[in-house]
Design a protein around this motif. Structure first.
Motif, mmCIF file in Angstrom:
data_model
loop_
_atom_site.group_PDB
_atom_site.id
_atom_site.type_symbol
_atom_site.label_atom_id
_atom_site.label_comp_id
_atom_site.label_asym_id
_atom_site.label_seq_id
_atom_site.Cartn_x
_atom_site.Cartn_y
_atom_site.Cartn_z
ATOM 1 N N PRO A 1 0.829 -1.207 0.000
ATOM 2 C CA PRO A 1 0.000 0.000 0.000
ATOM 3 C C PRO A 1 0.868 1.263 0.000
ATOM 4 O O PRO A 1 1.858 1.349 0.726
ATOM 5 C CB PRO A 1 -0.825 -0.127 1.280
ATOM 6 N N ILE A 2 0.487 2.225 -0.823
ATOM 7 C CA ILE A 2 1.266 3.458 -0.936
ATOM 8 C C ILE A 2 1.277 4.212 0.376
ATOM 9 O O ILE A 2 2.305 4.763 0.798
ATOM 10 C CB ILE A 2 0.702 4.330 -2.080
ATOM 11 N N ALA A 3 0.146 4.263 1.084
ATOM 12 C CA ALA A 3 0.083 5.010 2.344
ATOM 13 C C ALA A 3 1.072 4.449 3.357
ATOM 14 O O ALA A 3 1.765 5.209 4.065
ATOM 15 C CB ALA A 3 -1.344 4.973 2.894
ATOM 16 N N PHE B 1 2.252 -0.159 -4.731
ATOM 17 C CA PHE B 1 3.488 0.014 -5.500
ATOM 18 C C PHE B 1 4.309 -1.256 -5.404
ATOM 19 O O PHE B 1 4.440 -1.857 -4.335
ATOM 20 C CB PHE B 1 4.292 1.192 -4.955
ATOM 21 N N ARG B 2 4.899 -1.645 -6.537
ATOM 22 C CA ARG B 2 5.814 -2.768 -6.580
ATOM 23 C C ARG B 2 6.960 -2.393 -7.510
ATOM 24 O O ARG B 2 6.747 -1.934 -8.633
ATOM 25 C CB ARG B 2 5.129 -4.040 -7.082
ATOM 26 N N GLY B 3 8.179 -2.560 -7.051
ATOM 27 C CA GLY B 3 9.315 -2.207 -7.874
ATOM 28 C C GLY B 3 10.619 -2.319 -7.113
ATOM 29 O O GLY B 3 10.660 -2.785 -5.969
ATOM 30 N N ASP B 4 11.692 -1.874 -7.758
ATOM 31 C CA ASP B 4 13.034 -1.967 -7.188
ATOM 32 C C ASP B 4 13.754 -0.644 -7.446
ATOM 33 O O ASP B 4 14.063 -0.305 -8.593
ATOM 34 C CB ASP B 4 13.790 -3.134 -7.826
ATOM 35 N N ILE C 1 6.942 6.612 -7.110
ATOM 36 C CA ILE C 1 5.833 5.917 -6.446
ATOM 37 C C ILE C 1 4.498 6.592 -6.730
ATOM 38 O O ILE C 1 3.491 5.926 -6.978
ATOM 39 C CB ILE C 1 6.091 5.857 -4.919
ATOM 40 N N LEU C 2 4.488 7.924 -6.739
ATOM 41 C CA LEU C 2 3.215 8.656 -6.777
ATOM 42 C C LEU C 2 2.736 8.962 -8.196
ATOM 43 O O LEU C 2 1.545 8.862 -8.481
ATOM 44 C CB LEU C 2 3.349 9.964 -5.990
ATOM 45 N N TYR D 1 -0.805 10.770 -8.431
ATOM 46 C CA TYR D 1 -0.669 11.591 -7.230
ATOM 47 C C TYR D 1 0.514 12.543 -7.382
ATOM 48 O O TYR D 1 1.416 12.328 -8.197
ATOM 49 C CB TYR D 1 -0.478 10.718 -5.986
ATOM 50 N N ASP D 2 0.513 13.569 -6.561
ATOM 51 C CA ASP D 2 1.605 14.537 -6.522
ATOM 52 C C ASP D 2 1.873 14.882 -5.069
ATOM 53 O O ASP D 2 1.131 14.470 -4.164
ATOM 54 C CB ASP D 2 1.227 15.785 -7.325
ATOM 55 N N PHE D 3 2.927 15.643 -4.810
ATOM 56 C CA PHE D 3 3.258 16.020 -3.441
ATOM 57 C C PHE D 3 3.794 17.442 -3.428
ATOM 58 O O PHE D 3 4.295 17.960 -4.426
ATOM 59 C CB PHE D 3 4.287 15.055 -2.836
ATOM 60 N N SER D 4 3.669 18.074 -2.279
ATOM 61 C CA SER D 4 4.224 19.406 -2.049
ATOM 62 C C SER D 4 4.992 19.382 -0.745
ATOM 63 O O SER D 4 4.704 18.577 0.150
ATOM 64 C CB SER D 4 3.115 20.464 -2.012
#
Length: 473
Positions: free
Chosen positions: A65-67, A91-94, A107-108, A113-116
């Motif tokens: 889960p991303i959260a 999310f799944r990755g390396d 990830i986002l 999604y975005d972030f500030s």
């Protein structure tokens, strides 16, 4: 430190390489845990900047889960993260040795999604559309130019050769196509040509790409060049009947003129070369050794990148064309006389392209037209017979380098009056001491083109010099 998240079966390890924690301990059954997820944070750096925090390594073989992953990324740092209530997904990755900013972007962004960042607080939210307005500093006028050089060896058949060129473009349509490619499927835009304004609605990163694109177009489309042209006619003397001997001219000019490009043929039978002219008057004196020199025109024009410019110096004249038609109903004959324009003189068409390295590509077509006689139709119309000298070429030069187009020769029998000095001017009996004789006259047309890049500083400098010149009159 080990934390097991039951929801995602994730193992989190926060340790520097070579720490005392060691590898994961085996299970009671003697089998090691399956490596589902490992996050390593390098403890060598501290801080709240996303680009200077500890390198992050994430290995997720199963979706997490991303959260929950966001909470693990900031654990052990001075940063805090607050995801909005609608932040979902997995999310799944390396990811290996990336910054925290890079990890958040990877990830986002795929999830929309975005972030500030405000201080040490990171807020994660769903990406939303924004609306921005961009200036388009272009003239709405759409300019096109066309030209051709052609010749035929027969009437109603025979061989022929032709070179045609068309210059022009619609910058607003080009910008519209470029912006459409950069938009997301949900993005939209509107272009107001009259107001020179573009309004676009899309995700912020897409709008940033549009801004970069418009800046690049603005920078290239507004490049400007000043072209100084000189049209010189040389009436060749007997020693130069074969044409101008440029080797002799350059030797006479000395250090005032140097060759920058070798002589090359052009369409129309002329030749072109590149010169560096330090003293134009010395070049004229050197050309005078080939015959009588006459500077016919010296126009100057400013041209924008890839915009055609026309320089014309001459006489606009007309001749009349008679058209006769028979009315089938009344049987009357209707005659119409229409004026037809004709230009005598020099017409110079130039389209420059200014590259990023300062080189200038120029498409050049000079035309020199001169009336040499007339022909009479069966209806009595007098149609002018024209002597036309023209060429079409594309050259590449540095600024302040002069392109020379020469070899546009004209051979004609011209009447000359010969008389005995003083006696030939006497009224009445003077005719006994005068005589008419035709003489072969050869002329060569030389065209010099010197481009100079006009940066904003040079434009201001040229304006100041012109103002000073006008004020001192």
């Amino acid at each position: 430190m080990k934390i097991r998240l039951a929801a995602a079966a994730v193992l989190l390890i926060t340790a520097a390489q070579g720490s005392a924690q060691g590898p994961p301990q085996p299970t009671p059954a003697g089998q090691p845990l399956r490596p589902l997820a490992v996050t390593q944070l390098d403890e060598r750096q501290q801080g709240s900047d996303l680009d200077s925090t500890r390198p992050v390594t994430i290995t997720l073989s199963e979706p997490a889960p991303i959260a929950d992953l966001l909470l693990m990324l900031v654990r052990g740092t001075r940063l805090s993260v607050v995801p909005d209530a609608d932040v979902q997904g997995t999310f799944r990755g390396d990811l290996k040795d990336v910054t925290l900013r890079q990890a958040l972007e990877m990830i986002l962004e795929p999830q929309g999604y975005d972030f500030s960042v405000q201080g040490n607080l990171i807020r994660v939210f769903r990406r939303k559309h924004e609306t921005r307005r961009f200036d388009l500093n272009y003239v709405i006028t759409r300019r096109t130019g066309s030209r051709s050089v052609s010749g035929s060896t027969g009437i109603g058949g025979g061989s022929a050769a032709e070179v045609s060129s068309t210059d022009g473009g619609d910058i607003f349509s080009d910008v519209e196509a470029g912006v459409r490619i950069l938009l997301s499927p949900e993005g939209r835009f509107n272009m107001d040509k009259k107001a020179a304004l573009l309004q676009a609605t899309d995700f912020p990163d897409r709008l940033d790409q549009i801004q970069l694109y418009l800046d690049a177009v603005q920078h290239r489309a507004t490049r400007q060049v000043r072209i100084q042209a000189k049209v010189i006619e040389v009436v060749l003397n007997d020693d130069s009947a074969a044409g101008i001997n440029w080797q002799d001219v350059l030797e006479r000019a000395g250090h005032s003129v140097s060759i920058t490009q070798n002589v090359a043929p052009t369409q129309g039978g002329a030749v072109s070369a590149g010169l560096k002219i330090n003293d134009f008057s010395e070049l004229l004196r050197a050309l005078a050794s080939q015959g009588h020199v006459n500077v016919m025109a010296s126009p100057t024009v400013n041209a924008l990148n890839n915009e055609p410019a026309i320089m014309r110096v001459g006489t606009q004249d007309v001749y009349f064309k008679t058209t006769t038609q028979t009315d089938n109903t009344s049987g009357r004959i209707q005659t119409t006389v229409e004026p037809q324009p004709i230009t005598e003189g020099v017409v110079l068409s130039v389209t420059p392209q200014i590259s990023g390295d300062g080189m200038i590509n120029m498409s050049i077509m000079p035309t020199f037209t001169e009336r040499t006689g007339h022909a009479t139709s069966r209806l009595g119309d007098r149609v002018p017979i024209l002597s036309v000298r023209e060429a079409d070429t594309v050259v590449r030069v540095h600024e302040n380098e002069t392109i020379v187009i020469a070899g546009l020769m004209d051979v004609r029998m011209r009447p000359e009056t010969r008389k005995v000095p003083l006696l030939g001017d006497l009224p009445g009996v003077g005719a006994m001491f005068r005589g008419e004789k035709t003489r072969l006259r050869k002329t060569d047309l030389v065209i010099l083109l010197t481009p100079r890049l006009m940066t904003p500083a040079r434009v201001a400098e040229a304006a100041a010099k012109e103002l000073e010149r006008v004020s001192t009159r």
